[in-house]
Design a protein around this motif. Sequence first.
Motif, mmCIF file in Angstrom:
data_model
loop_
_atom_site.group_PDB
_atom_site.id
_atom_site.type_symbol
_atom_site.label_atom_id
_atom_site.label_comp_id
_atom_site.label_asym_id
_atom_site.label_seq_id
_atom_site.Cartn_x
_atom_site.Cartn_y
_atom_site.Cartn_z
ATOM 1 N N VAL A 35 6.701 -5.452 15.237
ATOM 2 C CA VAL A 35 5.473 -5.311 14.479
ATOM 3 C C VAL A 35 4.266 -5.582 15.366
ATOM 4 O O VAL A 35 3.230 -4.943 15.270
ATOM 5 N N LYS A 36 4.455 -6.524 16.263
ATOM 6 C CA LYS A 36 3.309 -6.900 17.087
ATOM 7 C C LYS A 36 3.018 -5.873 18.169
ATOM 8 O O LYS A 36 1.877 -5.510 18.396
ATOM 9 N N LYS A 51 0.853 -1.191 0.000
ATOM 10 C CA LYS A 51 0.000 0.000 0.000
ATOM 11 C C LYS A 51 0.880 1.230 0.000
ATOM 12 O O LYS A 51 1.751 1.387 0.841
ATOM 13 N N PRO A 108 -4.817 3.811 16.405
ATOM 14 C CA PRO A 108 -4.060 3.000 17.357
ATOM 15 C C PRO A 108 -4.183 3.539 18.785
ATOM 16 O O PRO A 108 -4.590 4.686 19.002
ATOM 17 N N GLU A 117 -1.783 -1.161 15.998
ATOM 18 C CA GLU A 117 -0.949 -0.267 15.217
ATOM 19 C C GLU A 117 -1.386 -0.162 13.767
ATOM 20 O O GLU A 117 -1.290 0.883 13.140
ATOM 21 N N LYS A 118 -1.876 -1.255 13.261
ATOM 22 C CA LYS A 118 -2.224 -1.269 11.839
ATOM 23 C C LYS A 118 -3.545 -0.562 11.556
ATOM 24 O O LYS A 118 -3.877 -0.335 10.407
ATOM 25 N N THR A 119 -4.267 -0.260 12.589
ATOM 26 C CA THR A 119 -5.554 0.380 12.360
ATOM 27 C C THR A 119 -5.386 1.882 12.227
ATOM 28 O O THR A 119 -4.308 2.429 12.484
ATOM 29 N N GLN A 120 -6.459 2.503 11.854
ATOM 30 C CA GLN A 120 -6.447 3.956 11.699
ATOM 31 C C GLN A 120 -6.357 4.655 13.050
ATOM 32 O O GLN A 120 -5.902 5.790 13.147
#
Lengths: 499, 187
Positions: free
Chosen positions: A401-402, A238, A460, A455-458
Amino acid sequence: MPENDFEKQVQQLFNEMRLKPSAEVWPKVNNRIRKEKRRKSTFIWLPLILLLLGAGGYWLLQSNNSIPPSNPITKTTPAPGNDNADISSGAESIPKVNPGDISKTNQQKIIIEVPPSAGNADTGDNLNNDGSGSGSRASKGQRNSVKPPVNIQALDNTKQQARPVVQLPVPDNAGNNKIFNSRNNNLLSKQLIAAQQSVETRASLLPGVKTEKILNGITNDNLFGNKLNAAAETTPVKLTKKKVWEWGISGGAGVSSVSEGLFDLFGSGSADKAFLNAAPNAPNMSNNIGFLTGQNSLLAALPPPASTVKKGLAWQGGGFVKRKMNSRLAITAGLGYSYYSTNRAVGNDINNYRLSLGNTRNDANANYAGYYIGGQYINYVNRYHFIEIPVGVQWQLSKSVKLPLQLNGGLSFSYLANTTAVHYHPQTGSYYKDNALFNKMQVGAYAGLSAKIFEKTQRPLYLGPVIQYNLTNLLKPSANLSQHFMYAGLKAEWVLWKK
Amino acid sequence: MTDYQQLVKDCLKGKATAQQKLYDLYAEQMLGICYRYTKSLADAEDVLQEGFVKVFKYLHQYRSDGELGAWIRRIMVNTAINYLKQNSKYQYDLSFTDPALHPVSEDNPQVYMQAKELANLVRQLPTGYQTVFNMHAVEGYTHVEIGEILGINEGTSRSQYMRARNLLINWIEKHSVESKLGLYAGK
């Protein structure tokens, strides 16, 4: 004479008026025009350049992604023997050549070795005169009926994510093996096919590049079925604009206390000591106290010690803004409300008697909202209401990342909007309120650790412990006491907007 | 296509010679205007410079059906007024604090003087009077328009103008008398 004759004359005179400007004017005008033009052209070209750069970058990324990433092969795969259900159903057979002839030394490489004299059962038919080969079988998408006499050795280490290098030795005209490398591990399946194909073709005439060309017509389905396709699935990249601003709301809860200094944080806290013990402006009630409490004058002359100040509940709420300076560092600021409290034991409320205290000093200021005679009877909650402006930095410790961890630190500037805290009067052993004794402006230092969740969401969420220590004395110098606020608790920051 | 239209076209293409030609064509006339609105020649040249930068910047907005000189003149007047508003040394003098109406002078003296002499008299007026006088008497703005541009009442504009006019007429008459005396003395 008409009224506007004068105006007409003036107009006529001024319309004919000419003044020669100095020679400096035009060069200045000219310079400014050129500057304006340059600026304008910059405004025109800059977006275009950025657009082109962006498009170029996007194209590069897309072209890299168009070939699916390889599935790292983690163990030696023997060449399929008779079990070729996934590969071919053909009847042609090619003699196996050197099934275990692949180098095991370099774990980064996947080596497919094709001996120069490998099977020639199907040679000349598939080659053009220039040696490139028509690939009649391959190009027609026919199933390769040949079992590849290859052995694949790949990475032993399953965690190794490095790109494997496919080395395909291709015999040149002299009969020597030439190895051509492909850095693109996504071509693994094609290279395997190449190996198969090269077995079928006349090896001595097969240049590596051409081999790839031949193989372009063969789909993975034809040879390896869905297994390999699944492994070759791509992960789309992305291209999102990096957002540097974050806004959100924050909140937390914990405990608050007071201490005499930083050493109290680790030693026996001064919470056990008298809090706000000897305010010099305390009302002089010594003459009245016996009267008020019904105690005799001797008892009144020996007041009980100050009660212990215990920790109390605290909570915070507000908003914050964060600006990312680079991938790890961010600057944060906020505005919020903080409620802190401490507990202490006091005596009976004698507030009703206050009016009878005719000789209390400063009573005219109405600072003393109530008095409590010393005694361990009633738990009193000292409440503090602060408006806080925390300013600090956030340093990303780990890029996990986690659960990325951030270290937070900074200063908090606060204003004591209101408090119900009582002071201890050592002479009378009573407790009284006097907000004038407090330092309204406070500066504190805070530190904390937070984990970034979702974290990956809009939106966090940062969650973690925080401690704060007020560097400013809670009391004014006139109180001659050192009291510092402390807070420890959990803090959450929820990002609502990013820009 | 007229010469002017061609000139504008060339200027829009960014031709330096055309731009200089346009400047040379109008600079003297426009400096006369700037001179009337300011108190010094240096200020007038500053306004002229600023005005011409605007002219070239917004030349694409000029419609060729109107007279180019009038269009440039309007830009110069607006630039001059902005200059007076922004320049601190004019700000105090530009305040319009006297809204009282003054009687219209019946005098309409013959102005026997050079344009520059008259301009120098106009420049001796307080800046507020000077501006309103220039805008109404020379540029032809109505008091309503002047009020809108300067952010003052129509009545204030009218009052300022009348005071300016009376003062100016007095000065002109005085100037005429002095000139005659000088003339006689010369004889």
